[in-house]
Write a protein that holds these residues in place. Sequence first.
Motif, short mmCIF file in Angstrom:
data_model
loop_
_atom_site.label_atom_id
_atom_site.label_comp_id
_atom_site.label_asym_id
_atom_site.label_seq_id
_atom_site.Cartn_x
_atom_site.Cartn_y
_atom_site.Cartn_z
N ALA B 254 3.51 1.35 5.39
CA ALA B 254 4.85 1.92 4.68
C ALA B 254 4.54 3.21 3.98
O ALA B 254 5.35 4.12 4.42
CB ALA B 254 5.16 0.98 3.39
N GLY B 257 5.29 5.62 6.70
CA GLY B 257 6.28 5.64 7.33
C GLY B 257 6.76 4.18 8.12
O GLY B 257 7.95 4.16 8.62
N GLY B 258 5.83 3.33 8.13
CA GLY B 258 6.41 2.34 8.55
C GLY B 258 7.56 1.49 7.80
O GLY B 258 7.55 1.48 6.60
N THR B 259 8.52 0.81 8.56
CA THR B 259 9.62 0.17 7.97
C THR B 259 9.26 -1.28 8.02
O THR B 259 8.87 -1.81 8.72
CB THR B 259 10.85 0.26 8.84
OG1 THR B 259 11.02 1.63 8.83
CG2 THR B 259 11.87 -0.32 8.16
#
Lengths: 263, 470
Positions: B254, B257-259
Amino acid sequence: MSDSAAGSAQKPSSSVKLVLLGEAAVGKSSLVLRFVNNDFQENKEPTIGAAFLTQKCPLPTRTIKFEIWDTAGQERFASLAPMYYRNAQAALVVYDLTKPSSLVKAKHWVAELQRQASPGIVIALVGNKLDLANDGSGASGGIATATENGVPGPETDGDTSEARNEEQESATSDARKISTREARGYAEEEGLLFFETSAKTGVNVVEVFTAIANAIPETSLKGTRGGGAGAGQSALGAGRSGDDSRVNLGDRNAAAARDGCAC
Amino acid sequence: MDEIAPEYDVVVLGTGLTECVLSGVLSVKGYKVLHIDRNDHYGGEAASVNIETLFRKYTHVRPGEEPWKKYGRVNDWSIDLIPKLLMANGELTNILVSTKVTTYLDFRQIAGSYVQQGNGPRATVAKVPSDAGEALRSSLMGLFEKRRAKRFLEWVGDFKDDDPATHQGLNMAACTMKEVYDKFGLEASTRDFVGHSMALYQSDDYITTLGVAKETVNRIRLYVNSMARYGKSPYIYPLYGLGELPQGFARLSAIHGGTYMLNASIDEVLYEDGKVSGIKATMKERDEASDVMKFTTKAKKIIADPSYFPKKVKITGYVLRAICILKHPIEKTDGNDSLQLIIPQSQVGRKHDIYIAMVSAAHNVCPKGYYVAIVSTIAETNTNHHLELQQGFERLGEIEEKFMGPPIPLYAPIDSGVKDNIFISKSYDATSHFETTTDDVRDIYQRAEGEELVVEGLREGQTLVSEGTQ
């Protein structure tokens, strides 16, 4: 910051895990960046990377070292991990005082904290973007006299006065949608600290963190993060540390050098 | 929904440890990752749960009954559904350190590593000797055997893969472990604890398989070096349970940038020319405030746990597991607050070992005064599964509560995934540590990316905003 850190070398220092909560784009990361780096970035991208910042907050008798956890965007689809709340001693629940829905969301987070977090957690409700309201100096609730106590903060006075000038200039366009009285009333009901801030200008930002630092009961302070065993981090770094079985993986290379290969 | 991008490089399904490590690594490397779980919690099959959830999962709780009430506060419990420990010098530790996920977790040693000799009430339970000195003091061997074991362990310590001078004249690439044991004249009972409680083989197949000798020696070295790192046992364990591990890697993802989206189901996997091209999914309602949200997004690749693609996996075996709650430490184990105890198969007339992993309040997984022990083995029969674990239960003494479901199938992907760009992980197997899990992580990475995963220095040169300053 290095000055105040050096000055507090003799005082006891305690780590406090502080978590940030609030609707997207209310300025959670900006508040922290203002507090830690005394910096503000206009049009900042949604949070990437600022996930674990630390900042010291010197008090008259002790130094609080905040370990500030950002949500890293995991709150967007209600996917915050329980790890996030784990052992948090303080929480900053942020709303945007120009956006009513963000206070609704903030109330939701307060309820979530009361359900999930440690019972003694200190919660501060913070209405951010005060620079967009025409009563720019805003409300500083909880412990309003923090700076008058002679507590040195990470900011210089120059910044603050400059900021106030800016706010007065923009006073004609008041975008405030949530009154100070409404939010303060809710905060008092729930027993929360309450502040209105501007991450952009810096107004009240240090005050929030200082108020939290002051509100954390002395008895709940520990030497290190999550350190229920009472052993200091340095002792843990030794790898084999007597009876204490806690291990410090962060200091792995040093430990390897000492222990070597025992076979 | 504007927050879901129209396209992702990788969609990851399931938040087990394997998936979360890969999600984290791929996000750090700059891929755009969407990570979904159908459950409303992290960890999938390998989550840690509170005691109410455990009762509800394994027993039939009648309305109005609250059998967990007598165990104190529900959230003081964090019980692993799958028992595993980290080798202090193992690959997962290496990945945790390299990715700095250690920042979010606290670890504690497991206090002891034990092995059983014999069976029934007169069985011996003893610490696994991990170096020459301990071998000489061990109650597991007679006087002369101790010396032979000492000589063997010294040889293992000096062994170097690429230096034949340290190989004692053995052709390590080709010989069997039997030849090695014979060379040192080790007795059967010594071979048993060396192979099962140090090299951690679950059956005796390794002894006669050609070319496995070198792997065996390296496994023993991993055990010995892990033991040497912190002193009490070769194992470490995260405070609050193993469920913290996937959460830590999810946070890593996260941050880069991981959703993340829990509580979302996959309605359809979309293909183009035989390759995956996207997904249709629904984020379910969690409370009145949130709405059901349907969305479609493109995806170049999918990484998933076996439960998301039941037609693309096969069953490779069955594991038996029983989660037991005790009010006392395990007899004959020095009153330790945590341990691993291995009952080698030959000692109890089985083909596979019985494992006991125990943790307690020392690791913040239960209130003070309680102990959580998981007994497990690989199923060898079609019935009487309870009996297969009996020898393990006997070690535990009085058991307050026992949670055991039907045999748990272990899944593995049928294809490598290169053809359709869907890369599926294996189930968490019956081994007591994470070495096979990290092997799977590396294997999936290789299949998906066409190159070897290098975690060392993964986060160096990253332009993170002063993370962990001061």
